[in-house]
Design a protein around this motif. Structure first.
Motif, PDB file in Angstrom:
ATOM      1  N   ARG A 118       4.765   1.745  -5.758  1.00 13.03           N
ATOM      2  CA  ARG A 118       3.442   1.214  -5.418  1.00 13.03           C
ATOM      3  C   ARG A 118       2.649   0.890  -6.678  1.00 13.03           C
ATOM      4  N   THR A 119       2.810   1.710  -7.705  1.00 10.67           N
ATOM      5  CA  THR A 119       2.075   1.482  -8.942  1.00 10.67           C
ATOM      6  C   THR A 119       2.593   0.266  -9.683  1.00 10.67           C
ATOM      7  N   VAL A 120       3.915   0.177  -9.824  1.00  8.76           N
ATOM      8  CA  VAL A 120       4.513  -0.880 -10.642  1.00  8.76           C
ATOM      9  C   VAL A 120       4.424  -2.240  -9.968  1.00  8.76           C
ATOM     10  N   CYS A 142      14.457   6.494 -10.579  1.00  6.13           N
ATOM     11  CA  CYS A 142      13.456   5.469 -10.865  1.00  6.13           C
ATOM     12  C   CYS A 142      14.028   4.075 -10.669  1.00  6.13           C
ATOM     13  N   THR A 143      15.290   3.890 -11.033  1.00  6.93           N
ATOM     14  CA  THR A 143      15.947   2.601 -10.808  1.00  6.93           C
ATOM     15  C   THR A 143      15.979   2.275  -9.324  1.00  6.93           C
ATOM     16  N   GLU A 144      16.315   3.261  -8.512  1.00  4.94           N
ATOM     17  CA  GLU A 144      16.339   3.053  -7.063  1.00  4.94           C
ATOM     18  C   GLU A 144      14.942   2.770  -6.530  1.00  4.94           C
ATOM     19  N   ALA A 145      13.945   3.489  -7.043  1.00  6.56           N
ATOM     20  CA  ALA A 145      12.572   3.330  -6.556  1.00  6.56           C
ATOM     21  C   ALA A 145      12.040   1.929  -6.829  1.00  6.56           C
ATOM     22  N   LEU A 146      12.469   1.301  -7.924  1.00  4.07           N
ATOM     23  CA  LEU A 146      11.921   0.003  -8.322  1.00  4.07           C
ATOM     24  C   LEU A 146      12.862  -1.155  -8.005  1.00  4.07           C
ATOM     25  N   ALA A 147      13.952  -0.882  -7.310  1.00  2.00           N
ATOM     26  CA  ALA A 147      14.948  -1.917  -7.025  1.00  2.00           C
ATOM     27  C   ALA A 147      14.323  -3.104  -6.294  1.00  2.00           C
ATOM     28  N   GLY A 148      14.635  -4.307  -6.776  1.00  2.00           N
ATOM     29  CA  GLY A 148      14.199  -5.519  -6.099  1.00  2.00           C
ATOM     30  C   GLY A 148      12.841  -6.041  -6.513  1.00  2.00           C
ATOM     31  N   LEU A 149      12.100  -5.310  -7.325  1.00  2.00           N
ATOM     32  CA  LEU A 149      10.792  -5.813  -7.760  1.00  2.00           C
ATOM     33  C   LEU A 149      10.980  -6.968  -8.741  1.00  2.00           C
ATOM     34  N   PRO A 150      10.105  -7.967  -8.674  1.00  2.00           N
ATOM     35  CA  PRO A 150      10.214  -9.084  -9.617  1.00  2.00           C
ATOM     36  C   PRO A 150       9.721  -8.685 -11.002  1.00  2.00           C
ATOM     37  N   GLY A 151       9.970  -9.563 -11.970  1.00  2.00           N
ATOM     38  CA  GLY A 151       9.475  -9.333 -13.325  1.00  2.00           C
ATOM     39  C   GLY A 151      10.458  -8.575 -14.188  1.00  2.00           C
ATOM     40  N   GLU A 152      10.133  -8.483 -15.476  1.00  2.00           N
ATOM     41  CA  GLU A 152      10.978  -7.783 -16.445  1.00  2.00           C
ATOM     42  C   GLU A 152      10.541  -6.324 -16.519  1.00  2.00           C
ATOM     43  N   VAL A 187       9.819  17.527  -5.894  1.00  2.02           N
ATOM     44  CA  VAL A 187      10.241  16.393  -6.719  1.00  2.02           C
ATOM     45  C   VAL A 187       9.047  15.916  -7.529  1.00  2.02           C
ATOM     46  N   PRO A 188       9.290  15.255  -8.674  1.00  2.00           N
ATOM     47  CA  PRO A 188       8.159  14.697  -9.425  1.00  2.00           C
ATOM     48  C   PRO A 188       7.328  13.788  -8.536  1.00  2.00           C
ATOM     49  N   LYS A 189       6.023  13.884  -8.655  1.00  2.11           N
ATOM     50  CA  LYS A 189       5.145  13.177  -7.715  1.00  2.11           C
ATOM     51  C   LYS A 189       5.343  11.674  -7.746  1.00  2.11           C
ATOM     52  N   GLN A 190       5.719  11.105  -8.911  1.00  3.75           N
ATOM     53  CA  GLN A 190       5.883   9.660  -8.989  1.00  3.75           C
ATOM     54  C   GLN A 190       7.063   9.158  -8.171  1.00  3.75           C
ATOM     55  N   LEU A 191       7.965  10.070  -7.788  1.00  2.77           N
ATOM     56  CA  LEU A 191       9.120   9.699  -6.975  1.00  2.77           C
ATOM     57  C   LEU A 191       8.930  10.052  -5.502  1.00  2.77           C
ATOM     58  N   ARG A 192       7.825  10.679  -5.194  1.00  2.00           N
ATOM     59  CA  ARG A 192       7.548  11.056  -3.808  1.00  2.00           C
ATOM     60  C   ARG A 192       6.992   9.863  -3.042  1.00  2.00           C
ATOM     61  N   VAL A 215       4.770   7.669  -0.535  1.00  2.00           N
ATOM     62  CA  VAL A 215       3.436   7.607   0.052  1.00  2.00           C
ATOM     63  C   VAL A 215       3.350   6.279   0.793  1.00  2.00           C
ATOM     64  N   GLY A 216       3.037   6.344   2.076  1.00  2.00           N
ATOM     65  CA  GLY A 216       3.042   5.130   2.883  1.00  2.00           C
ATOM     66  C   GLY A 216       4.411   4.482   2.949  1.00  2.00           C
ATOM     67  N   GLY A 217       5.479   5.303   2.919  1.00  2.00           N
ATOM     68  CA  GLY A 217       6.823   4.776   3.056  1.00  2.00           C
ATOM     69  C   GLY A 217       7.437   4.221   1.781  1.00  2.00           C
ATOM     70  N   LYS A 218       6.722   4.289   0.659  1.00  2.00           N
ATOM     71  CA  LYS A 218       7.247   3.802  -0.621  1.00  2.00           C
ATOM     72  C   LYS A 218       7.086   4.876  -1.679  1.00  2.00           C
ATOM     73  N   PRO A 219       8.018   4.953  -2.636  1.00  2.00           N
ATOM     74  CA  PRO A 219       7.787   5.869  -3.749  1.00  2.00           C
ATOM     75  C   PRO A 219       6.488   5.522  -4.472  1.00  2.00           C
ATOM     76  N   LEU A 220       5.780   6.545  -4.898  1.00  2.00           N
ATOM     77  CA  LEU A 220       4.515   6.349  -5.600  1.00  2.00           C
ATOM     78  C   LEU A 220       4.696   5.414  -6.791  1.00  2.00           C
ATOM     79  N   LEU A 221       5.778   5.602  -7.541  1.00  2.00           N
ATOM     80  CA  LEU A 221       6.030   4.766  -8.714  1.00  2.00           C
ATOM     81  C   LEU A 221       6.143   3.298  -8.335  1.00  2.00           C
TER      82      LEU A 221
END
Length: 390
Positions: free
Chosen positions: A37-39, A63-73, A22-27, A29-35
């Motif tokens: 953790r970055t965002v 990517c939508t699933e990976a970032l679900a629930g994060l605050p901000g726009e 899978v693309p590394k940004q979706l893998r 790391v530490g129980g969270k997608p890399l993307l």
């Protein structure tokens, strides 16, 4: 004057060198997608107005699933064939409501800090174009075609460049629009090609870019070092046999001459694991989160319960180190289904199967399990949390 700052996160690459298919940004790391953790560093920062994530056209759902629930726009746009094309797409996507400043960051650098973001904003406001940089500590040599080494450049005059790279928005947008080359490797080079001097500000050694499978191993170690609060807790559950032709154990339907009676699907393994994870958080038990008196949980799939407990753990900044379970019954036989159970539990918890253990035993025909009246399960969860003295 307060200057608005937006962020462009470049996450459109395939990044398959890191393995896992899978693309590394979706893998994870530490129980969270890399993307994620970055965002999340940007999304939690009040100095950031909006975040535009540049993604591959096939990755929007993931990517939508990976970032679900994060605050901000946070919004997405589709990238191009090269990094430069992807950055330009991100800049064009925010051009209609242009910020004063923009930070451009690689999705594969998840360890940036709020302090680094602050230095980037200040440098962009002061200089127009700036990048985080580190001095070289290793000697640099020139490599000849025959495999030999010779004297290289003076490392005192060299720097290692990172992201987020920081710019006044009109400057970098115009530079990308005017660019007719494809050989530039970062946005500092784009600004330089347009005639703008690029200043350096202090980077961070921990702000590494994850590229290979070995990098993921190092990243897991780095995260573990920040999670010094190691906790273990146990869980226990029991259900009697009832009508049915299968039992749910560890999220797997196992054929049997009877079912298990319970308000939900009566999966004793997932129930015990849920209580164990909740126990590490000191957050009650499964009954306090999913009361059996509540009709919405009648017949519910128990994977929802364990997933809820894991989400609470992650919301506290924690990760699962290991999940262990023991099934106590005379029948059915657990051995043939052990690996499927491990895989399903790992899937629910978002961890590798190597961090899940499933064992089985009998009670030597003693007690209710020995009389084949039901099944019991014991579980232990080991987790890591950020240290807190409260």
């Amino acid at each position: 004057m307060c200057m608005t700052t937006d962020v462009v996160v470049v996450a459109a690459g395939r990044g398959l060198r890191a393995g896992a298919g899978v693309p590394k940004q979706l893998r994870a790391v530490g129980g969270k997608p890399l993307l994620r953790r970055t965002v999340e560093c940007f999304s939690a920062d009040p100095r950031i107005r909006r975040i535009r994530v540049v993604i591959h056209q096939n990755d929007e759902a993931a990517c939508t699933e990976a970032l679900a629930g994060l605050p901000g726009e946070i919004a997405f746009c589709t990238g191009g064939e090269t990094r430069q094309a992807s950055v330009k797409a991100g800049l064009e996507a925010i051009a209609g409501d242009a910020p004063d400043l923009v930070l451009i960051h690689d999705a594969a650098r998840p360890f940036l800090t709020a302090e680094l973001v602050g230095r980037a904003i200040e440098a962009a406001a002061s200089h127009g174009a700036a990048v985080p940089a580190l001095t070289l500590t290793d000697t640099v040599k020139a490599h000849a075609g025959n495999g030999t080494l010779s004297a290289g450049p003076d490392r005192e005059g060299l720097r290692r460049v990172q992201t987020p790279q920081a710019f006044r928005f009109p400057l970098i947008l115009a530079a990308h629009r005017a660019l007719h080359r494809s050989d530039l490797t970062d946005d500092a080079a784009v600004a330089e090609a347009a005639g703008h001097p690029v200043f350096a500000f202090s980077g961070e050694a921990a702000n590494v870019k994850i590229t290979t499978a070995e990098d993921f191993v190092d990243a897991e170690r780095q995260i573990a070092l920040t999670l010094a609060d190691v906790r273990s807790a146990t869980g226990y559950d029991v259900h009697a046999f009832g009508a049915g032709d299968h039992v749910m154990l560890g999220g797997i339907a196992i054929p049997h001459i009877a079912g298990l009676a319970g308000h939900s699907d009566a999966d004793v393994v997932l129930h015990a694991l849920t209580d164990a994870v909740l126990g590490t958080l000191g957050d009650g038990d499964i009954g306090s989160h999913f009361p059996p008196s509540d009709p919405q949980w009648k017949g519910a799939s128990s994977d929802r319960f364990l997933a809820h407990a894991i989400a609470l753990l992650r919301a506290r900044g924690g990760i699962v180190a290991h999940l262990d379970s023991t099934v106590v019954c005379e029948a059915p036989k657990i051995g043939p289904h052990r690996e499927a159970m491990r895989a399903r539990i790992a899937e629910i918890a978002g961890i590798p199967p190597s961090r899940v253990s499933v064992k089985a035993t009998t009670s030597e025909r003693l007690g209710f399990t020995g009389r084949r009246e039901g099944i019991a399960a014991l579980a232990t969860a080991t987790v890591r949390l950020p240290w807190c003295d409260e």
